[in-house]
Motif scaffolding. Structure first.
Motif, short mmCIF file in Angstrom:
data_model
loop_
_atom_site.label_atom_id
_atom_site.label_comp_id
_atom_site.label_asym_id
_atom_site.label_seq_id
_atom_site.Cartn_x
_atom_site.Cartn_y
_atom_site.Cartn_z
N LEU A 94 0.80 -1.23 0.00
CA LEU A 94 0.00 0.00 0.00
C LEU A 94 0.84 1.28 0.00
N VAL A 95 1.90 1.29 0.77
CA VAL A 95 2.64 2.54 0.94
C VAL A 95 3.84 2.64 0.02
N ARG A 96 4.65 1.60 -0.07
CA ARG A 96 5.86 1.66 -0.90
C ARG A 96 5.57 1.99 -2.35
N PRO A 97 4.52 1.43 -2.98
CA PRO A 97 4.26 1.80 -4.37
C PRO A 97 4.00 3.31 -4.54
N ARG A 98 3.28 3.91 -3.59
CA ARG A 98 3.03 5.36 -3.65
C ARG A 98 4.33 6.14 -3.50
N LEU A 99 5.18 5.69 -2.58
CA LEU A 99 6.46 6.36 -2.39
C LEU A 99 7.35 6.21 -3.62
N ASN A 100 7.31 5.05 -4.25
CA ASN A 100 8.11 4.84 -5.46
C ASN A 100 7.64 5.74 -6.61
N ARG A 101 6.33 5.87 -6.75
CA ARG A 101 5.81 6.76 -7.80
C ARG A 101 6.23 8.20 -7.53
N ARG A 102 6.16 8.60 -6.26
CA ARG A 102 6.55 9.95 -5.89
C ARG A 102 8.04 10.18 -6.14
N SER A 103 8.87 9.23 -5.73
CA SER A 103 10.31 9.41 -5.94
C SER A 103 10.65 9.39 -7.42
N ASP A 104 9.91 8.65 -8.24
CA ASP A 104 10.10 8.71 -9.70
C ASP A 104 9.89 10.13 -10.20
N ARG A 105 8.87 10.77 -9.69
CA ARG A 105 8.56 12.15 -10.10
C ARG A 105 9.65 13.12 -9.65
N VAL A 106 10.11 12.96 -8.43
CA VAL A 106 11.18 13.84 -7.93
C VAL A 106 12.45 13.61 -8.73
N LEU A 107 12.78 12.36 -9.00
CA LEU A 107 13.98 12.06 -9.78
C LEU A 107 13.87 12.57 -11.22
N ALA A 108 12.63 12.73 -11.70
CA ALA A 108 12.42 13.28 -13.05
C ALA A 108 12.47 14.81 -13.04
N GLY A 109 12.66 15.40 -11.86
CA GLY A 109 12.84 16.84 -11.79
C GLY A 109 11.68 17.64 -11.22
N GLU A 110 10.60 16.98 -10.85
CA GLU A 110 9.47 17.71 -10.28
C GLU A 110 9.80 18.14 -8.84
N THR A 111 9.26 19.29 -8.46
CA THR A 111 9.34 19.75 -7.09
C THR A 111 7.98 19.50 -6.45
N LEU A 112 7.96 18.68 -5.42
CA LEU A 112 6.71 18.28 -4.80
C LEU A 112 6.69 18.68 -3.32
N PRO A 113 5.49 18.88 -2.77
CA PRO A 113 5.40 19.16 -1.32
C PRO A 113 5.72 17.90 -0.53
#
Length: 143
Positions: A94-113
């Motif tokens: 439940l949690v790790r997949p969401r964190l992985n998707r978020r870290s993919d976005r950060v690694l792609a250059g997005e700035t997230l809260p």
């Protein structure tokens, strides 16, 4: 609980607890304080470390379950084993997949809260550490 099963389950439980404490509560927060470690580098390292930890945790969970199941455990040991395994399963599914998707976005250059999923993971990790401690003590004191 029979002596052999209790010894194996106790050892595995405290090894698992030690790994969780060392990685989740020591390595993970400290890596971002090291000189030169940027957020992308820290995330990349964290993903590798937590992927490895979670694989080892899965093996340890299965081994603890097997040791407890073969040892005629008292109810509290069985319940704590189940709670610990369910906390790990929730983190992984439940949690790790969401964190992985978020870290993919950060690694792609997005700035997230800041991530609420990260806070949920920390709470689950804390509960799992407490459950492991309670499980280890319960096995040691099982008669």
């Amino acid at each position: 609980m029979n002596a052999a099963s209790a010894a194996v389950a106790t050892a595995l439980t405290f090894v698992w607890l030690g790994m969780v404490l060392a990685i989740s509560f020591l390595e993970a927060p400290l890596k971002f304080r090291a000189p030169g470690v940027t957020t992308p580098i820290g995330l990349g390292i964290g993903r590798l470390v937590f992927r490895a930890l979670n694989r080892v945790e899965t093996v340890l969970a299965l081994a603890v379950i097997a040791a407890v199941a073969t040892g005629a455990p008292p109810l509290r040991v069985g319940v704590l084993t189940a709670v610990t395994a369910l906390l790990l399963a929730a983190q992984l599914t439940l949690v790790r997949p969401r964190l992985n998707r978020r870290s993919d976005r950060v690694l792609a250059g997005e700035t997230l809260p800041r991530s609420r999923a990260h806070l949920v993971y920390i709470v689950a990790e804390s509960l799992k550490a407490l459950a492991l401690l309670a499980l280890g003590i319960s096995i040691l004191t099982a008669r």
